[in-house]
Design a protein around this motif. Structure first.
Motif, PDB file in Angstrom:
ATOM      1  N   ALA A 200       0.827  -1.205   0.000  1.00  0.00           N
ATOM      2  CA  ALA A 200       0.000   0.000   0.000  1.00  0.00           C
ATOM      3  C   ALA A 200       0.858   1.249   0.000  1.00  0.00           C
ATOM      4  N   GLU A 201       0.664   2.098  -0.996  1.00  0.00           N
ATOM      5  CA  GLU A 201       1.393   3.363  -1.105  1.00  0.00           C
ATOM      6  C   GLU A 201       0.512   4.390  -1.795  1.00  0.00           C
ATOM      7  N   VAL A 202       0.734   5.648  -1.462  1.00  0.00           N
ATOM      8  CA  VAL A 202       0.081   6.745  -2.171  1.00  0.00           C
ATOM      9  C   VAL A 202       0.931   7.084  -3.387  1.00  0.00           C
ATOM     10  N   VAL A 203       0.329   7.050  -4.566  1.00  0.00           N
ATOM     11  CA  VAL A 203       1.053   7.299  -5.814  1.00  0.00           C
ATOM     12  C   VAL A 203       0.871   8.741  -6.272  1.00  0.00           C
ATOM     13  N   GLU A 204      -0.332   9.275  -6.113  1.00  0.00           N
ATOM     14  CA  GLU A 204      -0.632  10.645  -6.549  1.00  0.00           C
ATOM     15  C   GLU A 204      -1.848  11.151  -5.794  1.00  0.00           C
ATOM     16  N   TRP A 205      -1.968  12.486  -5.710  1.00  0.00           N
ATOM     17  CA  TRP A 205      -3.097  13.064  -4.981  1.00  0.00           C
ATOM     18  C   TRP A 205      -3.365  14.437  -5.572  1.00  0.00           C
ATOM     19  N   ASP A 206      -4.417  14.553  -6.363  1.00  0.00           N
ATOM     20  CA  ASP A 206      -4.741  15.796  -7.058  1.00  0.00           C
ATOM     21  C   ASP A 206      -5.761  16.588  -6.253  1.00  0.00           C
ATOM     22  N   SER A 207      -5.310  17.252  -5.221  1.00  0.00           N
ATOM     23  CA  SER A 207      -6.215  18.039  -4.392  1.00  0.00           C
ATOM     24  C   SER A 207      -5.404  19.083  -3.644  1.00  0.00           C
ATOM     25  N   PRO A 208      -5.940  20.316  -3.528  1.00  0.00           N
ATOM     26  CA  PRO A 208      -5.241  21.320  -2.720  1.00  0.00           C
ATOM     27  C   PRO A 208      -5.164  20.930  -1.250  1.00  0.00           C
ATOM     28  N   ALA A 209      -6.018  19.980  -0.839  1.00  0.00           N
ATOM     29  CA  ALA A 209      -6.014  19.520   0.552  1.00  0.00           C
ATOM     30  C   ALA A 209      -5.073  18.341   0.775  1.00  0.00           C
ATOM     31  N   ALA A 210      -4.360  17.921  -0.269  1.00  0.00           N
ATOM     32  CA  ALA A 210      -3.455  16.777  -0.122  1.00  0.00           C
ATOM     33  C   ALA A 210      -2.399  17.078   0.937  1.00  0.00           C
ATOM     34  N   PRO A 211      -2.190  16.165   1.883  1.00  0.00           N
ATOM     35  CA  PRO A 211      -1.227  16.421   2.952  1.00  0.00           C
ATOM     36  C   PRO A 211       0.216  16.312   2.465  1.00  0.00           C
ATOM     37  N   ARG A 212       1.102  16.989   3.163  1.00  0.00           N
ATOM     38  CA  ARG A 212       2.523  16.934   2.807  1.00  0.00           C
ATOM     39  C   ARG A 212       3.112  15.568   3.146  1.00  0.00           C
ATOM     40  N   HIS A 213       2.718  15.019   4.294  1.00  0.00           N
ATOM     41  CA  HIS A 213       3.223  13.730   4.739  1.00  0.00           C
ATOM     42  C   HIS A 213       2.049  12.785   4.978  1.00  0.00           C
ATOM     43  N   VAL A 214       2.141  11.582   4.462  1.00  0.00           N
ATOM     44  CA  VAL A 214       1.091  10.593   4.704  1.00  0.00           C
ATOM     45  C   VAL A 214       1.679   9.199   4.553  1.00  0.00           C
ATOM     46  N   ARG A 215       1.235   8.297   5.403  1.00  0.00           N
ATOM     47  CA  ARG A 215       1.611   6.887   5.312  1.00  0.00           C
ATOM     48  C   ARG A 215       0.350   6.044   5.237  1.00  0.00           C
ATOM     49  N   LEU A 216       0.449   4.944   4.526  1.00  0.00           N
ATOM     50  CA  LEU A 216      -0.693   4.075   4.270  1.00  0.00           C
ATOM     51  C   LEU A 216      -0.262   2.627   4.424  1.00  0.00           C
ATOM     52  N   THR A 217      -1.098   1.829   5.061  1.00  0.00           N
ATOM     53  CA  THR A 217      -0.808   0.406   5.187  1.00  0.00           C
ATOM     54  C   THR A 217      -2.109  -0.380   5.172  1.00  0.00           C
ATOM     55  N   ASP A 218      -2.047  -1.601   4.652  1.00  0.00           N
ATOM     56  CA  ASP A 218      -3.205  -2.489   4.701  1.00  0.00           C
ATOM     57  C   ASP A 218      -3.301  -3.129   6.074  1.00  0.00           C
ATOM     58  N   LEU A 219      -4.526  -3.506   6.452  1.00  0.00           N
ATOM     59  CA  LEU A 219      -4.787  -4.221   7.701  1.00  0.00           C
ATOM     60  C   LEU A 219      -5.430  -5.556   7.395  1.00  0.00           C
ATOM     61  N   ASP A 220      -5.210  -6.523   8.262  1.00  0.00           N
ATOM     62  CA  ASP A 220      -5.817  -7.840   8.114  1.00  0.00           C
ATOM     63  C   ASP A 220      -7.162  -7.846   8.833  1.00  0.00           C
ATOM     64  N   ALA A 221      -8.235  -7.801   8.056  1.00  0.00           N
ATOM     65  CA  ALA A 221      -9.580  -7.815   8.619  1.00  0.00           C
ATOM     66  C   ALA A 221     -10.221  -9.195   8.540  1.00  0.00           C
ATOM     67  N   GLY A 222      -9.479 -10.195   8.094  1.00  0.00           N
ATOM     68  CA  GLY A 222     -10.021 -11.537   7.979  1.00  0.00           C
ATOM     69  C   GLY A 222     -10.610 -11.798   6.601  1.00  0.00           C
ATOM     70  N   PRO A 223     -10.966 -13.050   6.318  1.00  0.00           N
ATOM     71  CA  PRO A 223     -11.499 -13.416   4.999  1.00  0.00           C
ATOM     72  C   PRO A 223     -12.771 -12.638   4.670  1.00  0.00           C
ATOM     73  N   GLY A 224     -12.858 -12.220   3.428  1.00  0.00           N
ATOM     74  CA  GLY A 224     -14.053 -11.526   2.957  1.00  0.00           C
ATOM     75  C   GLY A 224     -14.052 -10.033   3.201  1.00  0.00           C
ATOM     76  N   TYR A 225     -12.934  -9.481   3.661  1.00  0.00           N
ATOM     77  CA  TYR A 225     -12.854  -8.048   3.953  1.00  0.00           C
ATOM     78  C   TYR A 225     -11.521  -7.494   3.480  1.00  0.00           C
ATOM     79  N   ARG A 226     -11.513  -6.186   3.187  1.00  0.00           N
ATOM     80  CA  ARG A 226     -10.282  -5.424   2.986  1.00  0.00           C
ATOM     81  C   ARG A 226     -10.313  -4.234   3.927  1.00  0.00           C
TER      82      ARG A 226
END
Length: 254
Positions: free
Chosen positions: A194-220
């Protein structure tokens, strides 16, 4: 850079019990009562009760002392904001300075909590029978749509909801929510890191981190933080936190 510790609690709408209503404030009880479906009322109840209990523990105060203000960044840009209370809940009172994000879908309720750093969490039940074509046009960028269409048919539903969970987590971290536009955010492929590739918005933050979580089968699920360094998710014991306010049997976390 030091990793940001983000505490997570997983619960289920089946954790709902009448005792949890005592943890909600008057406004929350009113919004809870307005929900038409019992499942929606249970998800809302568990999420907001869990938030108040977790915040009280972190702040070292009683749950009744925890208060919230609702903040909508989109309304700040419009001359006529919505009159009803809405937006991202910001802890106040003794819990001021803590940051939370709530999400629920299907049989999953998720709470994320961090100290001093805005966070966003989202969980989505994978619905293979749902027509996602129109939704894909709304929330995916052209590159993402091409990548999704290139997946084997059996992986496309999960891939779509993987995109959605990541994007909504990011928008919730900023306080924009869905009004910020899922299509403004570009993320890596649903089966890639999981990574941020692009963000076309004046509200886009300068710093951001993103990660997936394990919610179990049938969920993301995904977690985002407005933070330049890594994120360390730490899963809390929901059973112990709800011990005095839960039914006799509970499924626990996924």
């Amino acid at each position: 850079m030091t990793a940001l510790t983000c505490r997570l609690w997983w619960a289920s709408p089946r954790d709902a019990s009448p005792a949890l209503l005592d943890l909600l404030d008057a406004g929350e009880r009113e919004r809870h009562a307005r929900l038409r479906l019992a499942a929606d009322r249970d998800r809302y109840l568990v999420a907001h009760a869990l938030a108040r209990l977790a915040l009280a523990r972190e702040a070292g105060c009683a749950p009744a002392e925890v208060a919230f203000t609702l903040h909508c960044r989109a309304c700040e840009r419009h001359p006529e904001p919505r009159p009803d209370p809405h937006g991202k809940p910001l802890p106040a009172g003794p819990a001021a300075g803590l940051e939370i994000s709530l999400s629920h879908s299907g049989d999953r309720v998720l709470l994320a909590l961090a100290h001093g750093v805005p966070v966003g969490a989202d969980v989505e039940r994978i619905a293979p029978d749902r027509d996602t074509a129109g939704l894909a046009d709304y929330c995916l960028r052209p590159r993402e749509r091409r990548d999704l269409d290139g997946l084997p048919p059996g992986q496309r539903a999960e891939g779509f909801f993987g995109y959605w969970a990541r994007k909504e987590a990011l928008l919730k971290a900023t306080g924009e929510g869905l009004s910020g536009g899922l299509g403004t955010v570009g993320v890596s492929g649903p089966y890639e890191r999981a990574e941020v590739v692009e963000w076309d918005s004046p509200a886009a933050p300068r710093h951001v981190r993103l990660t997936d979580l394990d919610a179990g089968p049938g969920y993301r699920a995904a977690l985002a933080a407005l933070w330049p360094g890594p994120i360390t998710p730490v899963v809390g014991d929901t059973a112990e936190l709800l011990a005095d306010h839960r039914p006799q049997t509970s499924p626990g976390r996924p």
